[in-house]
Design a protein around this motif. Structure first.
Motif, mmCIF file in Angstrom:
data_model
loop_
_atom_site.group_PDB
_atom_site.id
_atom_site.type_symbol
_atom_site.label_atom_id
_atom_site.label_comp_id
_atom_site.label_asym_id
_atom_site.label_seq_id
_atom_site.Cartn_x
_atom_site.Cartn_y
_atom_site.Cartn_z
ATOM 1 N N SER A 1 45.896 53.009 18.161
ATOM 2 C CA SER A 1 44.739 52.536 17.417
ATOM 3 C C SER A 1 43.725 53.651 17.223
ATOM 4 O O SER A 1 43.796 54.703 17.852
ATOM 5 C CB SER A 1 44.088 51.374 18.163
ATOM 6 N N LEU B 1 37.040 38.630 14.371
ATOM 7 C CA LEU B 1 37.526 39.938 13.919
ATOM 8 C C LEU B 1 37.995 39.883 12.474
ATOM 9 O O LEU B 1 37.792 40.808 11.688
ATOM 10 C CB LEU B 1 38.653 40.418 14.830
ATOM 11 N N VAL C 1 34.749 49.665 15.780
ATOM 12 C CA VAL C 1 35.592 48.775 16.562
ATOM 13 C C VAL C 1 36.971 49.397 16.670
ATOM 14 O O VAL C 1 37.514 49.887 15.675
ATOM 15 C CB VAL C 1 35.684 47.378 15.910
ATOM 16 N N GLN C 2 37.519 49.398 17.874
ATOM 17 C CA GLN C 2 38.827 49.998 18.098
ATOM 18 C C GLN C 2 39.672 49.096 18.976
ATOM 19 O O GLN C 2 39.227 48.619 20.024
ATOM 20 C CB GLN C 2 38.698 51.385 18.759
ATOM 21 N N SER C 3 40.896 48.865 18.538
ATOM 22 C CA SER C 3 41.831 48.109 19.345
ATOM 23 C C SER C 3 42.216 48.918 20.571
ATOM 24 O O SER C 3 42.178 50.152 20.564
ATOM 25 C CB SER C 3 43.075 47.772 18.519
ATOM 26 N N THR C 4 42.586 48.248 21.636
ATOM 27 C CA THR C 4 42.966 48.948 22.862
ATOM 28 C C THR C 4 44.409 49.432 22.827
ATOM 29 O O THR C 4 44.903 49.967 23.813
ATOM 30 C CB THR C 4 42.768 48.026 24.077
ATOM 31 N N GLY D 1 38.316 43.448 10.786
ATOM 32 C CA GLY D 1 38.928 44.332 11.776
ATOM 33 C C GLY D 1 40.327 43.883 12.122
ATOM 34 O O GLY D 1 40.854 42.906 11.646
ATOM 35 N N THR E 1 39.705 44.649 22.027
ATOM 36 C CA THR E 1 39.014 45.688 21.275
ATOM 37 C C THR E 1 37.919 46.316 22.115
ATOM 38 O O THR E 1 37.415 45.726 23.064
ATOM 39 C CB THR E 1 38.365 45.115 19.995
#
Length: 953
Positions: A828, A948, A821-824, A953, A797
């Motif tokens: 996403s 998470l 928060v952002q997933s890679t 998340g 993330t």
């Protein structure tokens, strides 16, 4: 000949299609006025140059001495020139006239402004002239003198050349002989040139009021006491020498005018340069603070007038840095409206959730507006679902691009102060077909910022629709089609119209395709800014057009400015540099260096049919009044603006940016303090950007209540720090907080009473309120915050900080920053998971703004921020939100913290395990024990995943 005809036809095509476009839009008078002005100015320029040149050449030739004895070299020159003489006598004036005509035609605006000038009723403090002289008259007069000087100088040089070639001027050794006819012609032309220079020098004294010096813009002590009267004397000398040249034309004595010309050159050096330098060096510099004070005051007063900041309300604000219980009780309405959705970060989430097809898209940064939902005004993040043909892929073809995929569909709007349980925006208008709280409106977007270059729409009644409306349908259909029924573009109902547009867009399909019929319209120039710029060429347009749902349709609202660089004593700024920040790149403007600006026009563009409507927002602006005389009946009074539209009009961003750049220095109204520059401010750098870029923090729209206001209002704000301070400096403290009431109200044709009111909170000299950069550093360096964020970044993330907002509440300045928060992964998008708040030296980092404020203010803030998690039907966040008890603050006396319990305890345990796993990984790597390294890595991944999950998340 054929080539000339082809060029002429292409030129005709351009003019004809322009006429069709303006005619369809209802602004034919704008185009024809420009054409007429350009044509007249071209003729004036052509004749004004060609006729004098032709006369001087012919006179010099006809009055040549017939029997003059020439040297052999001139004989050879004559032999070479003679075969081309007749052609040259016509060609030279014609070519020079062509260039002069083109030059003159480019000055059609200055000429029309002079012809239609409007008296302002205000005078300059030096010469006592009405300001209209500087805005409209002086530029025109200087242009005329410059053009006439060029004509006379060229005529003079050609006269000398022809006279020498044909023997009217002869040089024998040291003896120069000039025939009488040539003497008269040369002397008269020289006298006219000197006469024009006298006028030019006289006009130059007025330009001192707009020249920028080392200290101020405008005439300083040296200018008033040396430069101005020196130019007056030089103008008189030039006039006297011009008269001497006229006398020489009759008496034949060249000595006096030539000596006078030499004296003029010497005087220009002595009076124009040397004497002002002496006055500055030996009189002003030792006593500058006292001598320059009256002129600095002129600069301050007129700069504040020119940028419309003279009425800014300055409020001393002794901001506290102590967060005490109940401090936010009186600011409950403000805290409930705090926008936690960042329009710059949320765009990928909106795209993933609301795009539906790859050929739809949203801007990279969404817009902020406000809407009445259930009787309450809500700050809103809004976007238009526009067509992006780049997403068609293999489906791209001329037919699809031009006839089928012609428009976008609907708007998406989300609450600015709410999020779903899983961190997504909470939409109150969304979907295809659109549904939500905005009621019925025309959702089709044919005109937008991302519209195709051109589309062909419309079909005969009864024909099958072929324009894709949206990718779903009824009765099992996968798509819904539509036929455009408005009047939005020129008709392609004749073979000739199809031909000219085929040439314009270099596409034979427009002429050959069966898709083009008698009801077809061609839509182009579809960007709202481009359309407004064409129908109002005198406006400088705001760089941030925004969409609103108004009166049952989607319209683009664009702010238009009238600007000038000729306002006396006003500071000159670069418009492009003033508006450049982390959200906006520097623009290119026809007039970039300005010292006067007004938001004179509010313009709208209908997203369905492209209709452009211009409203005269500031009808007291003399520049706008002058343009209204030039283009009558193109602007509507604000009395015709509906209440619904008025409720979405806002104070423009670019104007506010220019004003804040001015107030960084011109908040000081005392000449002595201004001279010392000890209280100069600057806009802080955006703490979200790389420090090396030095991008300024943009202003933000928020609903807030400034000290002195009775209720919160939709506002635009920015902050100031000391000039020269960087984000790492301890001196990066807040010095000023500028906000403007951005809400124009909601009544038909009536501006909001407080709209445009500027309020400036000034902190005391001993203020320790951290600036945005310092607060961001405090957030980043806080042990509890940084440990969580750093561990989250070790997994799959990224952690993204949202816009850092500043609000004057609780007797101090509150900072609020959403954390995403952002997933890679490739598909996403950022989700809002935490909120950072800061007040003085105290920081809180919680799941919601309510919890963060309660934590920061001891669990008794007295405010409800209204940002609790909102359930999402059918999603992971479905269900009721679990109330969170406020955390009791730790006892500051024993240095201990209350051990976390419940979910907080589980999160703390997961983070502790992650930290231990990281240390184990590092130790295993140093020992070369790869088995232990793999085991520790697995423990780290498990701990991060657990954290998470606890964060949602």
């Amino acid at each position: 000949m054929v080539g000339a005809l082809v060029v002429a036809f292409f030129l005709f095509t351009s003019l004809y299609t322009d006429y069709l476009w303006f005619s369809q839009l209802g602004y034919t008078s704008v185009l024809t006025t420009q054409w007429a002005a350009i044509a007249v100015m071209f003729v004036i320029g052509f004749v004004g140059m060609a006729l004098p040149v032709w006369l001087t050449i012919n006179l010099a030739y006809r009055l040549r001495p017939v029997y003059a004895k020439l040297n052999s070299q001139l004989d050879r020159y004559q032999e070479l020139v003679e075969p081309l003489r007749r052609l040259a006598m016509w060609a030279i004036p014609a070519v020079l006239g062509l260039f002069a005509g083109l030059s003159a035609s480019s000055r059609w605006e200055a000429t029309l402004l002079w012809l239609n000038r409007t008296v302002t009723g205000s005078t300059d403090p030096q010469f006592g002239l009405d300001l209209s002289f500087y805005l409209f008259e002086l530029p025109f007069y200087r242009g005329v003198v410059s053009f006439a000087s060029a004509v006379i100088l060229i005529a003079l040089l050609l006269t000398v050349a022809v006279s020498y070639l044909y023997g009217s001027i002869r040089v024998n050794g040291r003896e120069l002989r000039i025939s009488k006819s040539s003497r008269i012609q040369i002397a008269v032309l020289a006298g006219l040139y000197l006469l024009l220079q006298a006028v030019s020098i006289w006009l130059d004294q007025y330009t001192t009021l707009t020249q920028t010096g080392d200290l101020i813009t405008g005439a300083s002590y040296t200018d008033v006491n040396a430069t101005i009267w020196a130019r007056q004397i030089l103008a008189g000398i030039a006039l006297l020498i011009a008269l001497l040249f006229f006398v020489t034309a009759f008496i034949g004595r060249w000595r006096f005018p030539l000596v006078g010309t030499a004296l003029l050159l010497v005087a220009s050096v002595v009076l124009g340069s040397l004497y002002p330098w002496v006055v500055q060096r030996f009189t002003v510099d030792p006593n500058a603070r006292v001598l320059e004070a009256p002129y600095i005051q002129r600069n301050i007063d007129l700069t504040r007038d020119a940028f419309d900041v003279a009425e800014v309300e300055e409020v001393p604000y002794s901001a506290t840095t102590e967060a005490s219980p109940g401090a936010l009780r009186s600011d409950a309405e403000t805290t409930a409206s705090i926008r936690i959705i960042d329009p710059a970060l949320v765009s990928p989430a909106v795209a993933q959730l609301e795009r539906f097809k790859t050929y739809y898209g949203f801007n990279s940064e969404l817009d902020v507006d406000r809407y009445d939902i259930d009787g309450e005004s809500q700050d809103t993040v809004i976007a238009v679902r526009e067509l992006r043909q780049s997403g068609l892929g293999d489906g791209s073809s001329w037919y699809n691009n031009t006839v089928v995929y012609t428009h976008g569909y609907g708007v998406v709007a989300a609450y600015g102060n709410q999020r779903s349980a899983d961190g997504q925006p909470v939409f109150f208008e969304s979907g295809i077909p659109t549904s939500g709280e905005l009621g019925e409106y025309q959702p089709r977007i044919y005109f937008g910022e991302q519209s195709p270059a051109y589309s062909i729409v419309g079909a005969p009644e009864g024909a099958d629709p072929r324009e894709l409306d949206y990718p779903s349908g009824e009765d099992g259909e996968s798509e819904t089609y539509n036929t455009f029924s408005g009047d939005a573009g020129p008709k392609l109902d004749t073979v000739f119209n199809r031909l000219v547009y085929a040439l314009k867009f270099q596409s034979e399909q427009i002429f050959l395709s069966d898709a083009v019929n008698s009801e077809s319209q061609i839509l182009y120039d579809r960007n709202p800014v481009d359309r407004i710029q064409k129908v109002a060429p005198y406006l400088t347009l705001d760089s941030d057009p925004y969409p609103s749902v108004v009166d049952g349709k989607v319209v683009w609202i664009v702010d238009g400015y009238t600007t000038s660089d000729a306002y006396p004593y006003s500071r000159t700024v670069s418009l492009s540099n003033s508006i450049a920040d982390s959200d906006s790149e520097a623009q290119r403007y026809a007039i970039d260096d300005i010292n006067y600006i007004r938001n004179s026009v509010k313009a709208t563009v209908d997203a369905y049919d492209g209709t452009v409507t211009l409203y005269a927002w500031d009808d007291e602006d003399p520049v706008l009044q002058t343009w209204q005389k030039i283009f009558p009946s193109t602007l509507k009074p604000i009395s015709e603006m509906s209440g619904d539209l008025m409720s979405h009009v806002r104070y423009p961003t670019d104007l506010f940016k220019v004003q804040r750049s001015i107030l960084g220095q011109y908040h000081v109204t005392d000449a002595g303090r201004f001279y010392s520059r000890t209280d100069a401010w600057q806009t802080p750098a955006d703490p979200q950007e790389d420090a090396s870029t030095n991008s300024l923090q943009p202003p933000y729209y928020l609903t807030l209540q400034m000290p002195g206001q009775e209720t919160p209002s939709f506002s635009l704000y920015s902050t100031f720090i000391p000039r020269g301070a960087s984000s790492e400096d301890a001196s990066n403290v807040l010095k000023g907080y500028l906000a403007v009431d951005a809400d124009a109200g909601g009544e038909d044709g009536v501006k909001g009473e407080g709209y445009g009111a500027l309020r400036l909170l000034t902190m005391p000299d001993e203020s320790t309120v951290p600036g945005p950069g310092q607060m961001q550093n405090d957030f980043n360096s806080d042990q509890a915050v940084s440990s969580l964020i750093n561990i989250l970044r070790q997994g799959q993330t990224d952690v993204l900080n949202g816009n850092l907002l500043t609000l004057p509440v609780g007797g101090g300045l509150l900072y609020v920053q959403p954390v995403y928060v952002q997933s890679t992964g490739e598909t996403s998008y950022p989700v809002l998971q935490k909120v950072l708040v800061g007040f003085g030296d105290e920081i809180a980092f919680e799941d919601t703004l309510d919890q963060a404020l309660d934590s920061l203010f001891g669990g008794d803030s007295g405010a409800s921020a209204g940002d609790g998690d909102v359930p999402v039907e059918g999603g992971e966040g479905e269900g009721e939100e679990t109330p969170t008890e406020p955390t009791e603050p730790a006892d500051p006396g024993d240095g201990s913290e209350t051990p976390p319990t419940g979910a907080d305890g589980e999160l703390a345990a997961a983070l502790a395990e992650a930290q231990a796993a990281m240390e184990a990984k590092q130790a295993a790597l140093e020992d070369g024990d790869f088995a232990a390294f793999g085991e520790a890595d697995a423990r780290l991944s498990a701990a991060v995943e657990r954290a998470l999950e606890l964060l949602g998340g």
